[in-house]
Design a protein around this motif. Sequence first.
Motif, PDB file in Angstrom:
ATOM      1  N   ILE A   4      38.929  43.323  32.949  1.00 17.86           N
ATOM      2  CA  ILE A   4      38.716  44.442  33.863  1.00 17.86           C
ATOM      3  C   ILE A   4      39.294  45.743  33.322  1.00 17.86           C
ATOM      4  O   ILE A   4      38.873  46.839  33.723  1.00 17.86           O
ATOM      5  N   THR A   5      40.267  45.656  32.409  1.00 17.72           N
ATOM      6  CA  THR A   5      40.884  46.891  31.887  1.00 17.72           C
ATOM      7  C   THR A   5      39.893  47.718  31.055  1.00 17.72           C
ATOM      8  O   THR A   5      40.128  48.911  30.832  1.00 17.72           O
ATOM      9  N   TYR A   6      38.803  47.114  30.621  1.00 20.43           N
ATOM     10  CA  TYR A   6      37.790  47.882  29.884  1.00 20.43           C
ATOM     11  C   TYR A   6      37.087  48.920  30.788  1.00 20.43           C
ATOM     12  O   TYR A   6      36.353  49.778  30.298  1.00 20.43           O
ATOM     13  N   ILE A   7      37.351  48.796  32.090  1.00 26.01           N
ATOM     14  CA  ILE A   7      36.751  49.746  33.032  1.00 26.01           C
ATOM     15  C   ILE A   7      37.210  51.175  32.747  1.00 26.01           C
ATOM     16  O   ILE A   7      36.545  52.153  33.105  1.00 26.01           O
ATOM     17  N   TYR A   8      38.400  51.297  32.084  1.00 28.35           N
ATOM     18  CA  TYR A   8      38.910  52.643  31.772  1.00 28.35           C
ATOM     19  C   TYR A   8      37.993  53.402  30.799  1.00 28.35           C
ATOM     20  O   TYR A   8      38.068  54.629  30.710  1.00 28.35           O
ATOM     21  N   LEU A   9      37.168  52.657  30.078  1.00 25.25           N
ATOM     22  CA  LEU A   9      36.204  53.335  29.198  1.00 25.25           C
ATOM     23  C   LEU A   9      35.171  54.142  30.000  1.00 25.25           C
ATOM     24  O   LEU A   9      34.428  54.955  29.438  1.00 25.25           O
ATOM     25  N   GLY A  10      35.144  53.914  31.316  1.00 26.43           N
ATOM     26  CA  GLY A  10      34.195  54.629  32.170  1.00 26.43           C
ATOM     27  C   GLY A  10      34.417  56.136  32.209  1.00 26.43           C
ATOM     28  O   GLY A  10      33.527  56.884  32.659  1.00 26.43           O
ATOM     29  N   PHE A  11      35.598  56.610  31.741  1.00 23.58           N
ATOM     30  CA  PHE A  11      35.819  58.058  31.682  1.00 23.58           C
ATOM     31  C   PHE A  11      34.790  58.753  30.777  1.00 23.58           C
ATOM     32  O   PHE A  11      34.407  59.905  31.034  1.00 23.58           O
ATOM     33  N   PHE A  12      34.355  58.041  29.734  1.00 19.35           N
ATOM     34  CA  PHE A  12      33.394  58.653  28.796  1.00 19.35           C
ATOM     35  C   PHE A  12      32.032  58.900  29.440  1.00 19.35           C
ATOM     36  O   PHE A  12      31.550  60.042  29.461  1.00 19.35           O
ATOM     37  N   TYR A  57      33.305  41.542  41.270  1.00 24.76           N
ATOM     38  CA  TYR A  57      32.989  40.283  40.578  1.00 24.76           C
ATOM     39  C   TYR A  57      34.271  39.591  40.108  1.00 24.76           C
ATOM     40  O   TYR A  57      34.445  38.378  40.311  1.00 24.76           O
ATOM     41  N   GLN A  58      35.170  40.362  39.464  1.00 26.44           N
ATOM     42  CA  GLN A  58      36.429  39.791  38.961  1.00 26.44           C
ATOM     43  C   GLN A  58      37.315  39.321  40.104  1.00 26.44           C
ATOM     44  O   GLN A  58      38.021  38.314  39.984  1.00 26.44           O
ATOM     45  N   LEU A  59      37.265  40.054  41.237  1.00 24.85           N
ATOM     46  CA  LEU A  59      38.069  39.664  42.395  1.00 24.85           C
ATOM     47  C   LEU A  59      37.549  38.364  42.993  1.00 24.85           C
ATOM     48  O   LEU A  59      38.339  37.456  43.333  1.00 24.85           O
ATOM     49  N   LEU A  60      36.240  38.233  43.118  1.00 27.14           N
ATOM     50  CA  LEU A  60      35.660  37.022  43.684  1.00 27.14           C
ATOM     51  C   LEU A  60      35.829  35.833  42.749  1.00 27.14           C
ATOM     52  O   LEU A  60      35.913  34.670  43.199  1.00 27.14           O
ATOM     53  N   ALA A  61      35.859  36.103  41.441  1.00 28.19           N
ATOM     54  CA  ALA A  61      36.031  35.023  40.469  1.00 28.19           C
ATOM     55  C   ALA A  61      37.495  34.682  40.247  1.00 28.19           C
ATOM     56  O   ALA A  61      37.820  33.831  39.392  1.00 28.19           O
ATOM     57  N   ASN A  62      38.389  35.327  41.013  1.00 27.61           N
ATOM     58  CA  ASN A  62      39.829  35.118  40.895  1.00 27.61           C
ATOM     59  C   ASN A  62      40.347  35.404  39.494  1.00 27.61           C
ATOM     60  O   ASN A  62      41.350  34.816  39.047  1.00 27.61           O
ATOM     61  N   ARG A  78      46.340  43.213  43.704  1.00 26.78           N
ATOM     62  CA  ARG A  78      47.341  44.206  43.269  1.00 26.78           C
ATOM     63  C   ARG A  78      46.871  44.916  41.999  1.00 26.78           C
ATOM     64  O   ARG A  78      47.037  46.133  41.861  1.00 26.78           O
ATOM     65  N   GLU A  79      46.297  44.153  41.073  1.00 21.36           N
ATOM     66  CA  GLU A  79      45.801  44.766  39.831  1.00 21.36           C
ATOM     67  C   GLU A  79      44.641  45.725  40.105  1.00 21.36           C
ATOM     68  O   GLU A  79      44.526  46.778  39.470  1.00 21.36           O
ATOM     69  N   LEU A  80      43.807  45.350  41.085  1.00 25.10           N
ATOM     70  CA  LEU A  80      42.700  46.233  41.441  1.00 25.10           C
ATOM     71  C   LEU A  80      43.201  47.540  42.049  1.00 25.10           C
ATOM     72  O   LEU A  80      42.654  48.607  41.787  1.00 25.10           O
ATOM     73  N   PHE A  81      44.261  47.450  42.862  1.00 25.25           N
ATOM     74  CA  PHE A  81      44.814  48.674  43.451  1.00 25.25           C
ATOM     75  C   PHE A  81      45.402  49.597  42.385  1.00 25.25           C
ATOM     76  O   PHE A  81      45.388  50.816  42.530  1.00 25.25           O
TER      77      PHE A  81
END
Length: 354
Positions: free
Chosen positions: A60-68, A99-104, A109-112
């Motif tokens: 999920i940390t790859y989501i930070y690439l969304g800034f581009f 998706y990551q939340l439902l897949a545990n 806390r990490e999502l927040f």
Amino acid sequence: MPFLTLLRESGIKQVIGYGMLIFFVMAYRQLFCSVDRASFTYWLIVQMAVIFIYSVFYNITYIYLGFFPANFVGYYKEKTKFNRAFCGLIFMLLFPCFYQLLANSVSLRELFSVLPFLVIMLISPFGIRSLFRRIELETKLAQANEQIKELSKREERVRIARDLHDTLGHTLSLLTLKSQLIQRLATSDPERTRLEAKEMETSSRAALKQVRELVSDMRTVTMTEELANIQHILRTGNITFQYEGDEDFSAISPVTQNIISMCMREAVTNIIKHSNATHCAITITQFADKMRIVIRDDGKGAAKEKMFGNGLRGMEERLMLIEGGLTLSAHNGTVVTLTVPLIKKARMIGGRKE
């Protein structure tokens, strides 16, 4: 860093991960090179797809690439394309989180901890778009200012040309007539020739004075001064002059007087140059709200197809500045009628304005 994070992966997943990273870098470069082109959307989709796959199947940390891609979404000028790209950005950012939340695979806390960055990513397209719109408006404003400057220069050239025509045209026409008269009288009447030559000198000095006045942005000419000047000009051209009307124009604004004076001068110049007239009459009548100036001659009259030449067109342009009008007719000669609305200057009576 994606490059270092992918070292934790192994096998085909790592190879695919590095391959997608290469695609991501290529898309980033191409996005800069293809702004305002059709390929811009395709490369943006490639970049969003890479981030989506990373966030769903890797971490999920790859989501930070969304800034581009979030910044590039703001590059769209058309509202429809911007809305579509923004919807794609929302899907790319929110679906992997759920998706990551439902897949545990990730805790709440990490999502927040990711949430503030998601908000920034969703806001940044509007900031970038607003910035580009401001730059575009400033560019258009600069272009408009340049056009205004160019139009001002063009208007100034037209004004100078009109003033030269109005101030020097009649004087040069008189000098031409005088020179022709001197040629005829040189042998038969030397004394008259000397007098005419003296008047030519006077007229040429007057022309020089007019040029100096024009260079200094021209002084204001009153109607009384212009009527006296017209009488002198017509007398020099062997044309009799008759004036009827008011003598006091002090209540008329200087701007209006100057424009009327220029128009009367142009009309008289046309009489001398084109009419073959022997008599000219000017009648000025002041009403409560307007002034009418009628200039008549007993010449050959103006042909309909030549009624509005450069001189009369210049008169019309001048009169338009004070919301005046001009009519031209032929009746035992030529009749030019000027109609000007009056805005009289206030007079002081007993310390009060009347």
